[in-house]
Write an enzyme that holds these catalytic residues in place. Sequence first.
Site, mmCIF file in Angstrom:
data_model
loop_
_atom_site.group_PDB
_atom_site.id
_atom_site.type_symbol
_atom_site.label_atom_id
_atom_site.label_comp_id
_atom_site.label_asym_id
_atom_site.label_seq_id
_atom_site.Cartn_x
_atom_site.Cartn_y
_atom_site.Cartn_z
ATOM 1 N N LYS A 8 3.861 -8.815 -3.790
ATOM 2 C CA LYS A 8 3.481 -9.578 -4.985
ATOM 3 C C LYS A 8 2.771 -8.675 -5.986
ATOM 4 O O LYS A 8 1.600 -8.366 -5.825
ATOM 5 C CB LYS A 8 2.566 -10.745 -4.597
ATOM 6 C CG LYS A 8 2.064 -11.548 -5.801
ATOM 7 C CD LYS A 8 1.198 -12.722 -5.386
ATOM 8 C CE LYS A 8 0.534 -13.371 -6.604
ATOM 9 N NZ LYS A 8 -0.425 -14.419 -6.237
ATOM 10 N N LYS A 66 -0.134 -7.401 -1.982
ATOM 11 C CA LYS A 66 -0.235 -7.751 -3.405
ATOM 12 C C LYS A 66 -0.966 -6.629 -4.120
ATOM 13 O O LYS A 66 -1.913 -6.065 -3.579
ATOM 14 C CB LYS A 66 -0.992 -9.084 -3.508
ATOM 15 C CG LYS A 66 -1.290 -9.551 -4.912
ATOM 16 C CD LYS A 66 -1.942 -10.956 -4.886
ATOM 17 C CE LYS A 66 -2.522 -11.319 -6.235
ATOM 18 N NZ LYS A 66 -3.231 -12.602 -6.231
ATOM 19 N N ASP A 73 -4.866 -15.667 -0.845
ATOM 20 C CA ASP A 73 -4.841 -14.321 -1.412
ATOM 21 C C ASP A 73 -6.196 -13.685 -1.163
ATOM 22 O O ASP A 73 -7.193 -14.076 -1.786
ATOM 23 C CB ASP A 73 -4.551 -14.364 -2.917
ATOM 24 C CG ASP A 73 -3.112 -14.753 -3.229
ATOM 25 O OD1 ASP A 73 -2.514 -15.479 -2.405
ATOM 26 O OD2 ASP A 73 -2.605 -14.350 -4.292
#
Lengths: 302, 358
Positions: free
Chosen positions: B289, B253, B190
């Site tokens: 996400k 995300k 991430d």
Amino acid sequence: MSARVDVRKTYKLYIGGKFPRSESGRSYEVLAAPTGRRATPRFLANAAMGSRKDARDAVVAARKAQPGWAGATAYNRGQVLYRVAEVMEGRRAQLVQDVRDSEGLTPARAEAVVSAAIDRWVWYAGWADKYAQVLGGLNPVAGPYFDISAPEPTGVVAVLAPQASSLLGLVSVVAPVVVSGNTCVVLASEDRPLPAIDLAECLATSDVPGGVVNVVTGRTAEVAPWLASHRDVNAIDLTGAADAAGVEWGDLELAAAENLKRVLRPGGSGPEAVEPDFDAVPDLSRLTAFLETKTVWHPKGR
Amino acid sequence: MCHPGGPRVVRWCPRPTVTRPHRPPYTPGVSTSTEVDPTTRARDILGVSRLTNSALTGWLHGLPGVDQVGCEARAAALSTRSVKTSSKAWAIDTAISMIDLTTLEGADTPGKVRGLATRALVPDPSDPSTPSPAAVCVYGDMVPFAREVIGERDVRIAAVATAFPSGRASRAVKLADTRDAVQNGADEIDMVIDRGAFLAGDYLSVFREIAETKEACGDARLKVIMETGELVTYDNVRRASWLSMLAGGDFIKTSTGKISPAATLPVTLVMLEAVRDWRDATGEQVGVKPAGGIRTSKDAIKFLVTVNEVAGEDWLSNEWFRFGASSLLNDLLLQRQKMTTGAYSGADYVADDAPSGY
């Protein structure tokens, strides 16, 4: 000049220090107790018809408020509760009127009931910093250490308020629960909810933290089973199940056994269960019903 | 691409007319984003001979603007769906399986990470039929402790990298951070974008950083955190989404979870539109996400409804949609227990995931 239009009231629930509508959006008519002369019962107000989800939300609010309330000093809890009695005294006229309408009492009798209710609240408030001395203590041991038993609150208590005694009975079941640091979800008398709503308004304008007392109005038979089976409720007072339509207190006790809740049965047992006489001077039994005794040992210093 | 032979600043045109004959058609479940060098691919998509900041600016600013009122109204409308009984049971299990169970605190200890990994393997000891979350998400240096517990079992390990959460470090440090996490055994990375560069209009720098991080990831899937709370407008969220996908992100995300507001429904809706349009335009599927601020089952179900309505069923699996959350799992478990036992459950029946305070 025309007659004034009635201001018709639609009350809401009291959850977490706020007054939300029922999640279900329902409400029901509250009627005055029949007094003999009138053929049709008089309309008093609309009350919110709480659902199981309102009960669930109330338990969440009570759980959230519990550590803070139990963590307050006993002296502070006593002061906060005494302040509630002051607010009740200030709202005496409203309480008298609602008790009179709800229970069909004479004005003099209603005055006496409200006075008794306020006195009952003060009586329990006074116990806040005293019950621990009476119920706990230093246990004799044969060794070089202290052994101390101290009463502690049970946690979140569901209270089925008495169906008939709408204010004195209500105060007599709620005050002993919260005085020791429990928080509660009160299911108000089904047909006589107005004094409970008044009490909620008193609590909201006093210093009691939101969530310590939560008041749900509605059908006892609909909501009570959800409180009895709720696994985040630590104890249940079944007083109001005695005369409620469509619900057996035995079934509620059975559901409560699932997570080993403490259960306070209504007066009497079996089908003859009745609401206790709340005029009588109380003892500490309602307070002790929702306490846990913690016993610790502590080494002796010099 | 829409206007071949036109000026180098090309406006991206909406979905229907895009054809890319040399790319294979979309096949579900297969990400194709790593096949060519991202710069070449970007040049191709933009229809320019050289990838410059002005080309990227023209392309991103040529995206249609987001109708803020309409977007928020749509999100609000999608939040009103009532999901009950068997659908709710399915939604709860699906939501659990989509969680990236997260702990990203300075005070994380090996013990806490092991505990988190254990929870991911056995979310509810009272009910072994409970599905496992998709992954655990930890700092890069904590990956070995998670791996110790998870081993080769079917829970992935995601690590945050690139100077999470601020992203304020030189590129060399960020890339080293990424390589370190991958070396430690992370299955997913991430990364955070450089919001400073993005807001200053230096899209090329953001693009390069994502592309280079993607390269540093190797086989690990790359989630690109845009930190939408700092991007201010929905237009920026849309641009950042397209930029991240252009640069080769496998997931976009919303947030780090350190900034409020985090994953709001409208922001996620804009991102879901972006991945849907991206697949229509290029044939590549990119995951979404939302992370941060999603705490209740009710919230999670709202997101699932939105995924289904905006992006479509293809995104309704943990391959393509994740929740970055820590306390959401407990609420989903409470709801699941309520559905199994018929009684409301309480905090005594799920693991206490509050910070220990020690």
